[in-house]
Scaffold this motif. Structure first.
Motif, PDB file in Angstrom:
ATOM      1  N   THR A  22       0.814  -1.224   0.000  1.00 40.05           N
ATOM      2  CA  THR A  22       0.000   0.000   0.000  1.00 40.05           C
ATOM      3  C   THR A  22       0.839   1.262   0.000  1.00 40.05           C
ATOM      4  OG1 THR A  22      -0.159  -0.083   2.413  1.00 40.05           O
ATOM      5  CG2 THR A  22      -1.969  -1.059   1.156  1.00 40.05           C
ATOM      6  N   ARG A  29      -9.279   4.950  -0.210  1.00 38.39           N
ATOM      7  CA  ARG A  29     -10.067   3.804   0.255  1.00 38.39           C
ATOM      8  C   ARG A  29      -9.174   2.583   0.466  1.00 38.39           C
ATOM      9  NH1 ARG A  29     -14.732   0.790  -3.137  1.00 38.39           N
ATOM     10  NH2 ARG A  29     -15.238  -0.753  -1.569  1.00 38.39           N
ATOM     11  N   HIS A  30      -8.252   2.366  -0.451  1.00 38.23           N
ATOM     12  CA  HIS A  30      -7.324   1.229  -0.349  1.00 38.23           C
ATOM     13  C   HIS A  30      -6.408   1.387   0.860  1.00 38.23           C
ATOM     14  CE1 HIS A  30      -3.853  -1.318  -1.775  1.00 38.23           C
ATOM     15  NE2 HIS A  30      -4.866  -2.156  -1.824  1.00 38.23           N
ATOM     16  N   LYS A  33      -8.429   0.794   4.136  1.00 34.72           N
ATOM     17  CA  LYS A  33      -8.677  -0.638   4.292  1.00 34.72           C
ATOM     18  C   LYS A  33      -7.399  -1.345   4.762  1.00 34.72           C
ATOM     19  CE  LYS A  33     -10.369  -4.662   1.819  1.00 34.72           C
ATOM     20  NZ  LYS A  33     -10.813  -5.214   0.540  1.00 34.72           N
ATOM     21  N   ASN A  36      -6.748  -0.617   8.444  1.00 31.55           N
ATOM     22  CA  ASN A  36      -7.617  -1.437   9.293  1.00 31.55           C
ATOM     23  C   ASN A  36      -7.102  -2.865   9.391  1.00 31.55           C
ATOM     24  OD1 ASN A  36      -9.323   0.717   9.732  1.00 31.55           O
ATOM     25  ND2 ASN A  36     -10.757   0.137   8.127  1.00 31.55           N
ATOM     26  N   GLN A  37      -6.643  -3.412   8.268  1.00 35.32           N
ATOM     27  CA  GLN A  37      -6.094  -4.768   8.277  1.00 35.32           C
ATOM     28  C   GLN A  37      -4.839  -4.846   9.139  1.00 35.32           C
ATOM     29  OE1 GLN A  37      -5.506  -5.729   4.154  1.00 35.32           O
ATOM     30  NE2 GLN A  37      -7.644  -6.272   3.830  1.00 35.32           N
TER      31      GLN A  37
END
Length: 105
Positions: A22, A29-30, A33, A36-37
């Motif tokens: 990332t 948005r990516h 996410k 959060n992961q």
């Protein structure tokens, strides 16, 4: 290497993989996410690390020492190595944080 140690290593690898995939992403948005992961993986990592037993912190203090220099009596305290909360003698784990404790003989 135990199953827990392999799971810890696998979780660390997952965190590294998510971070590296990332870094060059422009999609908000990516990135959210992925963040959060990563938080979920860090939580799992913390739980797994508490499954590896640690030795408790044991120390002795003189209590009830008076002004005349009498030492009073020695009191032994046993604490969790992770969170510092008091442990009972035969606790197999810390009630507060869940850290497994190596039982002293």
């Amino acid at each position: 290497m135990s199953i827990v140690e392999r799971a810890i290593e696998s979780t660390k690898n997952r965190i590294h993989y998510i971070k590296t995939n990332t870094e060059n992403s422009e999609s908000r948005r990516h990135i959210v996410k992925a963040d959060n992961q990563i938080e979920i993986q860090k939580y799992i990592l913390g739980l797994l690390e508490k499954e590896i037993p640690k030795s408790p912190v044991i120390y002795t203090e003189n209590e009830f020492t008076d002004a005349d220099g009498n030492r009073g009596m020695k009191v032994t305290y046993i604490e969790c190595p992770s969170c510092g909360s008091d442990l009972e003698v035969n606790d197999g784990c810390c009630i507060k944080c869940g850290q497994k404790i190596i039982e002293e003989e």
